[in-house]
Scaffold this active site. Structure first.
Site, mmCIF file in Angstrom:
data_model
loop_
_atom_site.group_PDB
_atom_site.id
_atom_site.type_symbol
_atom_site.label_atom_id
_atom_site.label_comp_id
_atom_site.label_asym_id
_atom_site.label_seq_id
_atom_site.Cartn_x
_atom_site.Cartn_y
_atom_site.Cartn_z
ATOM 1 N N TYR A 76 -41.985 -10.273 -5.137
ATOM 2 C CA TYR A 76 -42.582 -10.132 -3.791
ATOM 3 C C TYR A 76 -42.041 -11.206 -2.855
ATOM 4 O O TYR A 76 -41.761 -10.950 -1.688
ATOM 5 C CB TYR A 76 -44.117 -10.229 -3.862
ATOM 6 C CG TYR A 76 -44.745 -9.898 -2.523
ATOM 7 C CD1 TYR A 76 -45.073 -8.588 -2.203
ATOM 8 C CD2 TYR A 76 -44.964 -10.891 -1.570
ATOM 9 C CE1 TYR A 76 -45.601 -8.268 -0.964
ATOM 10 C CE2 TYR A 76 -45.490 -10.590 -0.326
ATOM 11 C CZ TYR A 76 -45.809 -9.266 -0.024
ATOM 12 O OH TYR A 76 -46.319 -8.949 1.203
ATOM 13 N N PHE A 128 -30.077 1.588 25.183
ATOM 14 C CA PHE A 128 -30.163 2.386 23.962
ATOM 15 C C PHE A 128 -31.620 2.797 23.805
ATOM 16 O O PHE A 128 -32.531 2.037 24.147
ATOM 17 C CB PHE A 128 -29.648 1.655 22.722
ATOM 18 C CG PHE A 128 -29.677 2.583 21.535
ATOM 19 C CD1 PHE A 128 -28.785 3.632 21.465
ATOM 20 C CD2 PHE A 128 -30.648 2.473 20.562
ATOM 21 C CE1 PHE A 128 -28.851 4.559 20.431
ATOM 22 C CE2 PHE A 128 -30.721 3.392 19.520
ATOM 23 C CZ PHE A 128 -29.816 4.432 19.458
ATOM 24 N N THR A 129 -31.832 3.985 23.250
ATOM 25 C CA THR A 129 -33.163 4.609 23.242
ATOM 26 C C THR A 129 -34.254 3.691 22.673
ATOM 27 O O THR A 129 -35.214 3.348 23.363
ATOM 28 C CB THR A 129 -33.102 5.917 22.424
ATOM 29 O OG1 THR A 129 -32.504 5.630 21.160
ATOM 30 C CG2 THR A 129 -32.274 6.972 23.146
ATOM 31 N N ASP A 219 -26.867 -6.887 20.400
ATOM 32 C CA ASP A 219 -27.126 -5.740 19.530
ATOM 33 C C ASP A 219 -25.834 -5.525 18.752
ATOM 34 O O ASP A 219 -24.873 -4.931 19.255
ATOM 35 C CB ASP A 219 -27.503 -4.500 20.351
ATOM 36 C CG ASP A 219 -27.772 -3.297 19.445
ATOM 37 O OD1 ASP A 219 -27.334 -3.320 18.271
ATOM 38 O OD2 ASP A 219 -28.411 -2.331 19.911
ATOM 39 N N LYS A 262 -25.480 1.069 10.075
ATOM 40 C CA LYS A 262 -24.196 1.518 10.649
ATOM 41 C C LYS A 262 -23.067 0.677 10.037
ATOM 42 O O LYS A 262 -22.682 0.892 8.899
ATOM 43 C CB LYS A 262 -24.237 1.388 12.177
ATOM 44 C CG LYS A 262 -25.063 2.462 12.886
ATOM 45 C CD LYS A 262 -26.522 2.224 12.858
ATOM 46 C CE LYS A 262 -27.283 3.036 13.858
ATOM 47 N NZ LYS A 262 -28.740 2.860 13.730
ATOM 48 N N ARG A 386 -26.905 13.556 23.539
ATOM 49 C CA ARG A 386 -27.027 12.212 24.118
ATOM 50 C C ARG A 386 -26.910 12.376 25.633
ATOM 51 O O ARG A 386 -25.908 12.065 26.254
ATOM 52 C CB ARG A 386 -25.926 11.274 23.609
ATOM 53 C CG ARG A 386 -25.998 10.949 22.141
ATOM 54 C CD ARG A 386 -26.917 9.791 21.734
ATOM 55 N NE ARG A 386 -28.329 10.071 21.699
ATOM 56 C CZ ARG A 386 -29.206 9.318 21.026
ATOM 57 N NH1 ARG A 386 -28.809 8.281 20.317
ATOM 58 N NH2 ARG A 386 -30.491 9.584 21.060
ATOM 59 N N PHE A 452 -36.289 12.950 22.112
ATOM 60 C CA PHE A 452 -35.159 13.692 21.545
ATOM 61 C C PHE A 452 -35.329 13.968 20.057
ATOM 62 O O PHE A 452 -34.782 14.925 19.527
ATOM 63 C CB PHE A 452 -33.836 12.940 21.792
ATOM 64 C CG PHE A 452 -33.789 11.562 21.199
ATOM 65 C CD1 PHE A 452 -34.309 10.484 21.884
ATOM 66 C CD2 PHE A 452 -33.242 11.343 19.951
ATOM 67 C CE1 PHE A 452 -34.280 9.207 21.330
ATOM 68 C CE2 PHE A 452 -33.191 10.076 19.389
ATOM 69 C CZ PHE A 452 -33.731 9.000 20.084
HETATM 70 N N1 PM9 Z 1 -28.900 4.287 16.322
HETATM 71 C C1 PM9 Z 1 -27.905 6.405 16.118
HETATM 72 O O1 PM9 Z 1 -27.886 7.525 15.592
HETATM 73 C C2 PM9 Z 1 -30.130 5.999 14.995
HETATM 74 C C3 PM9 Z 1 -31.357 6.218 15.785
HETATM 75 S S1 PM9 Z 1 -31.195 7.134 17.259
HETATM 76 C C4 PM9 Z 1 -30.773 8.651 16.701
HETATM 77 O O2 PM9 Z 1 -27.014 6.007 16.886
HETATM 78 C C5 PM9 Z 1 -28.141 0.714 18.421
HETATM 79 C C6 PM9 Z 1 -26.929 0.483 19.227
HETATM 80 C C7 PM9 Z 1 -28.280 1.850 17.650
HETATM 81 C C8 PM9 Z 1 -29.476 2.063 16.907
HETATM 82 C C9 PM9 Z 1 -29.703 3.246 16.181
HETATM 83 C C10 PM9 Z 1 -30.479 1.069 16.960
HETATM 84 C C11 PM9 Z 1 -31.763 1.222 16.204
HETATM 85 C C12 PM9 Z 1 -30.304 -0.037 17.726
HETATM 86 N N2 PM9 Z 1 -29.148 -0.201 18.446
HETATM 87 O O3 PM9 Z 1 -32.121 3.240 13.865
HETATM 88 O O4 PM9 Z 1 -33.809 1.467 13.987
HETATM 89 O O5 PM9 Z 1 -27.289 2.731 17.636
HETATM 90 O O6 PM9 Z 1 -31.890 1.195 12.472
HETATM 91 O O7 PM9 Z 1 -31.534 1.047 14.864
HETATM 92 C C13 PM9 Z 1 -28.976 5.499 15.806
HETATM 93 P P1 PM9 Z 1 -32.399 1.793 13.728
#
Ligand code: PM9
Length: 460
Positions: A76, A128-129, A219, A262, A386, A452
Site C-alpha cells: 500500500y 484541451f477538453t 502539459d 500517450k 474534434r 463528446f
Molecule cells: N487525451 C486523447 O484522446 C484522451 C481523452 S480525450 C478523448 O487525446 C492532453 C494533451 C491530452 C489528454 C488526453 C489529457 C488528459 C491531457 N492533455 O486522458 O486523463 O491529450 O489521461 O489525459 C486523450 P487523460
C-alpha cells in the site's frame, strides 16, 4: 516545407504476440453506429476493425514493460516501483517532485485546485477538453494565446503550437500578473493537430513569464513527439537526441501534468511533477483525497513499473522516428487521395478537415461528427470528432464555435502496420467519393460535462 516520409527506417521492433481482428459486415456496422447514437465513443470495441479513436492507453507495451509488470510491488505504501518511477522522472524530465495519478486528468484536477483562484486567467496554447474543464471547475478562465496559424488547417507554419507572445503580454497588461494563475503550455498541441511548439518560442516565453513571476505548467503528454519536430525543423537541434531535447523543454518550465497513456507507452497512468516544494507539499496532501496515497496515486505498483520503463523507451530516437514516421506515411497517403487534412502533418494522428471534406454541411449540423460516423460505416475504422461537439459550451451556455472542425485519425504506438495505414487511407477516399450524398446530424442527448464522450445524434 519538405517532410521526410521514410529515411530508410522500419519499425525498431519485431512482433511477438498478435491480437486477432475481425471486420463486421456493412449491415452490422450500420446497425452498430446507429445504436451508438452516431457517436464513435459509444461503439463496442468488438465492432471496430481498426481503432483510431485515440492514442491514449492504446499503445503496445514492450516485452521489457510486461516483464516489469511482474516486478510490481503491491505494498500500500512505499512501493519500490514508485521510487523507480520517481528516479526516472527526475533523470529524464528533470522535475524534482513527483505525485503519481491514475491518468492525466487526475493531475489536472489537483494542479487546478492548488494554483487557480476564482476569477483567475489561465492562458494556454489552445484548449484541451479535460484541461480546460478542470481550470473552469476551479474557478479559472482559459484564454487562448496560440499563434493564429494554428486555427488555419492549411497554414504550413512549422510550429503551430507556438505562443503569440503579444497576446500574452496584453493579457498580463489588462489583468495584472497576479491574476494569471500560470501559463499552460502543451507540447504537440492536440486540438491543433499534434502541432509542435519551438524551443525558441518556449525560451522567449520563459523570459517573459520570469519577468512577471508567472509559472509555466507543461502539459507534457506528447513531449517526445514535439521534440522530434524540433530535431527535424529547428536550427541547431539536428544533432541533439530526442532525450536531450525533451530535457531542455522541461527545464524551461516549472512543473507538468502528464497523461502517461500517450508518449509513455502505458495503458494507464499519469502524474503531476513540480519543482516548487510548496506546490508539491499541497499536491502530495491532496492526492490522498482524490487518487490514493502519494506513493501510488491510483495506480498499482506494476503500472508504475511499466511507466518507468515506458518513459525510457519513449525518448529513444529510433522509436520516435518510426512512430511519427508512420503518422507521416498515412498523411501522405491521404493527401495523394485528395483528402483535406491539417498541414503540416502532426505527431500523433491525421486530422481531416471536415469543413473542407463536407463543405455543404454547416457547423451547426456537426460535419466532423457526421464524417467520423461515415468513416466507421464505410470501413470499420473508428475515429474521433474534434470540432464543435468536443469544444462544448461556455459558462453562459453558448456553444464554443471552434475554427477547426476536424476528425482525428489517431495512431496508437507500435500497434498497426503499413498495410493498415493503406486501408485507412483507401477507406476514407471511398467516403470522399460519395460525400455529396452525406447529410448532417442533430444532437438528441447532451451530457453536462465533456459532452463528446456520451452525446447522441440522429441523422437529419
Ligand atoms: N487525451 C486523447 O484522446 C484522451 C481523452 S480525450 C478523448 O487525446 C492532453 C494533451 C491530452 C489528454 C488526453 C489529457 C488528459 C491531457 N492533455 O486522458 O486523463 O491529450 O489521461 O489525459 C486523450 P487523460
Amino acid at each position: 516545407m519538405k517532410q521526410v516520409i521514410r529515411k530508410n527506417w522500419a519499425e525498431p521492433y519485431r512482433i511477438k504476440t498478435v491480437e486477432l481482428l475481425h471486420m463486421k459486415t456493412e449491415a452490422q456496422r450500420k446497425k452498430a453506429i446507429r445504436e451508438a447514437g452516431y457517436n464513435t465513443f459509444l461503439l463496442k470495441s468488438e465492432d471496430v476493425y481498426i481503432d483510431l479513436l485515440t492514442d491514449s492507453g492504446t499503445s503496445a507495451m514492450s516485452d521489457r514493460q510486461w516483464a516489469g509488470m511482474m516486478l510490481g510491488d503491491e505494498a500500500y505504501a512505499g512501493s519500490r516501483n514508485f521510487y523507480h518511477l520517481e528516479e526516472v522522472v527526475r533523470s529524464t524530465y528533470g522535475y524534482k517532485y513527483l505525485v503519481p495519478t491514475h491518468q492525466g486528468r487526475g493531475a489536472e484536477n489537483i494542479l487546478s485546485k492548488i494554483l487557480i483562484k476564482k476569477g483567475d486567467i489561465v492562458p494556454g496554447n489552445m484548449y484541451f477538453t479535460t484541461t480546460r474543464l478542470h481550470q473552469e471547475l476551479a474557478g479559472g478562465r482559459f484564454e487562448d494565446i496560440i499563434v493564429k496559424e494554428a486555427h488555419d488547417p492549411n497554414s504550413e507554419f512549422p510550429f503551430k503550437g507556438n505562443v503569440d507572445l503579444d497576446k500574452l503580454e496584453s493579457l498580463i497588461k489588462k489583468h495584472g500578473a497576479k491574476k494569471i494563475a500560470y501559463v499552460c503550455i502543451a507540447t504537440s498541441v492536440n486540438m491543433a493537430g499534434g502541432q509542435p511548439i519551438s524551443m525558441s518560442n518556449l525560451k522567449a516565453l520563459r523570459a517573459m513569464t520570469k519577468k512577471h513571476g508567472i509559472r509555466i505548467i507543461h502539459d507534457m503528454t506528447r513531449v517526445a513527439e514535439n521534440a522530434y519536430f524540433i530535431q527535424q525543423r529547428e536550427k541547431g537541434y539536428a544533432k541533439k537526441t530526442i532525450a536531450e531535447i525533451v530535457r531542455e523543454i522541461c527545464d524551461l518550465t516549472d512543473g507538468a501534468t502528464m497523461s502517461a497513456k500517450k508518449d509513455a507507452l502505458v495503458n494507464i497512468g499519469g502524474f503531476l511533477a513540480v519543482n516548487d516544494w510548496d506546490v508539491f507539499e499541497e499536491a502530495r496532501n491532496m492526492v490522498v483525497v482524490y487518487e490514493g496515497l502519494h506513493t501510488y496515486g491510483g495506480l498499482a505498483g506494476r503500472d508504475m513499473e511499466a511507466m518507468a520503463i515506458g518513459i525510457g523507451e519513449s525518448v529513444n530516437d529510433d522509436h520516435i522516428h518510426a512512430r511519427v514516421g508512420q503518422v507521416l506515411y498515412l498523411g501522405e497517403q491521404m493527401l495523394n487521395y485528395g483528402i483535406p487534412i491539417v498541414k503540416p502533418i502532426g505527431g500523433h494522428g491525421i486530422f481531416v478537415d471536415a469543413k473542407a471534406f463536407l463543405p455543404h454541411i454547416p457547423q451547426e449540423l456537426f460535419p466532423a461528427q457526421t464524417l467520423a460516423a461515415e468513416v466507421y460505416a464505410e470501413s470499420g475504422v473508428r475515429t474521433m470528432e474534434r470540432g464543435v461537439v468536443s469544444a462544448g459550451r461556455k459558462a453562459n451556455g453558448e456553444n464554443y464555435m471552434p475554427k477547426l472542425e476536424l476528425v482525428r485519425f489517431t495512431i496508437p504506438r507500435r500497434v498497426y502496420t503499413q498495410a493498415h495505414m493503406d486501408v485507412i487511407a483507401e477507406s476514407t477516399a471511398l467516403v470522399l467519393d460519395r460525400r455529396q450524398k452525406i447529410k448532417g446530424m442533430k444532437m438528441v442527448y447532451e451530457p453536462k460535462y465533456l459532452r463528446f464522450f456520451q452525446a447522441r445524434f440522429e441523422r437529419i
